[in-house]
Design an enzyme around this catalytic site. Structure first.
Site, PDB file in Angstrom:
ATOM      1  N   LYS A 111       0.837  -1.207   0.000  1.00 55.41           N
ATOM      2  CA  LYS A 111       0.000   0.000   0.000  1.00 55.41           C
ATOM      3  C   LYS A 111       0.873   1.259   0.000  1.00 55.41           C
ATOM      4  CE  LYS A 111      -4.255  -1.643   0.275  1.00 55.41           C
ATOM      5  NZ  LYS A 111      -5.309  -1.327  -0.717  1.00 55.41           N
ATOM      6  N   LYS A 194      -7.894 -13.625 -10.195  1.00 50.48           N
ATOM      7  CA  LYS A 194      -9.278 -13.740  -9.746  1.00 50.48           C
ATOM      8  C   LYS A 194     -10.005 -12.423  -9.940  1.00 50.48           C
ATOM      9  CE  LYS A 194      -8.581 -12.560  -4.866  1.00 50.48           C
ATOM     10  NZ  LYS A 194      -8.785 -12.987  -3.468  1.00 50.48           N
ATOM     11  N   LYS A 197     -12.103  -5.950  -7.458  1.00 47.32           N
ATOM     12  CA  LYS A 197     -12.423  -4.548  -7.759  1.00 47.32           C
ATOM     13  C   LYS A 197     -11.196  -3.781  -8.243  1.00 47.32           C
ATOM     14  CE  LYS A 197     -14.316  -3.962  -3.670  1.00 47.32           C
ATOM     15  NZ  LYS A 197     -14.662  -5.322  -3.236  1.00 47.32           N
TER      16      LYS A 197
END
Length: 329
Positions: A111, A194, A197
């Site tokens: 992140k 997979k 979002k």
């Protein structure tokens, strides 16, 4: 009855992967376990969402949970920020965590690379807030994906460290709960990985048939089968996996045979797949619309869920305060 906890950040709508990958399993779990499902709006603050979006997003996910079949009479469904006791436990756990170990967490490093101008303290201590979410209910099992395994180890470390520091056997060590026996890994439409979002390869549960069909028809393919009974490359296996999920067994076998005898036309397969996905999502989409229109009911369910969650959290917190040496209240 064992306690299970699962949460989701309100950063977007549920998609087909959430539904087949977890939501349907949660529906089964609520009959077998003492389940807590929460919407992690505090966690979302690490990315600084707009204030007006927070409540709206939480309501949206709550409606989608209910539309997928999670029953507030069987499981506790609540919004994270409605349980302020979580933050006090978060404080205590932070006091027992160390900078070096938090900086080594893979999700923090990832992140920090993605948002170098917003490496905030909440991002660093994300694992301890997650641990507080879990340990406040003394949950034994937590359904998580591989990306959360290190955070789960941190939650276990928080439980062990608290017990060792205060010489108690209070917090159980929560275990990763694999849903592999019942859940399905749903591939994305971009040919790899997979459905997720952040990768922009999703089919959302709220989407209309036209939008779904457009996405499926644009799914990545190749030049087609080159020899009979050949192995399917990943991009094509992904389409067949989606067909296994959404279509009938006969439909799957029909197109599988077409692949094996080299007569498969991707356009035909995609049209059928799109129609089957639309048929799967349509009743869920209608339930989402119906539930979302009743904001009073949604608020009532969230309020009752918060009351149950606060009762559980407060019991834990009172004992934690006593163990540490603070007054209980």
């Amino acid at each position: 009855m064992e306690t299970v906890l699962s949460g989701m950040r309100p950063t977007g709508n549920l998609h087909l992967g959430n539904y087949f990958g977890a939501a349907r399993s949660f529906v089964k779990m609520q009959d077998e376990y003492n389940c807590y499902f929460f919407i992690a709006d505090w966690h979302s603050l690490t990315t600084h969402p707009k204030p007006e979006d927070i409540q709206k997003s939480a309501r949206t996910i709550l409606a989608e949970y209910l539309a997928c079949g999670i029953d507030p009479d069987k499981a506790t469904i609540y919004i994270q920020s409605d349980v302020p006791e979580t933050l006090e436990l978060y404080l205590y756990l932070n006091m027992n965590c160390y900078l070096g170990e938090l900086e080594r967490v893979t999700t923090f490093k990832e992140k920090a690379r993605k948002q170098p101008d917003n490496v905030n303290a909440g991002l660093l201590t994300y694992p301890t807030l997650m641990a507080a979410d879990i340990l406040q209910h003394r949950a034994l099992k937590v359904p998580v994906g591989k990306d959360q395994e290190q955070n789960m180890e941190m939650a276990r470390k928080c439980a062990r460290r608290f017990n060792n520091i205060y010489g108690v056997d209070f917090f159980p060590e929560p275990q990763n709960f694999s849903l592999s026996a019942t859940a399905v890994k749903v591939p994305g439409l971009d040919g790899t990985g997979k459905m997720g979002k952040s990768d922009g390869n999703c089919i959302y549960l709220y989407e209309e048939d036209k939008a779904i069909t457009k996405k499926v028809m644009r799914a990545v393919t190749d030049e087609g089968p080159q020899s009979p009974n050949s192995e399917k490359p990943e991009v094509i296996q992904n389409l067949f996996t989606l067909m296994q999920i959404a279509s009938t067994e006969d439909t799957y076998k029909y197109f599988d045979e077409k692949w094996n005898d080299c007569t498969l036309r991707y356009g035909d397969m995609k049209k059928q797949l799109a129609a089957d996905i639309c048929a799967t999502i349509a009743p869920i989409r209608e339930r989402i619309k119906e539930i979302s229109s009743d904001t009073e009911k949604l608020d009532r369910i969230a309020r009752l869920g918060a009351e149950k969650a606060r009762e559980s959290s407060l019991r834990t917190l009172q004992e934690v305060r006593r163990i540490i040496g603070f007054r209980t209240y």
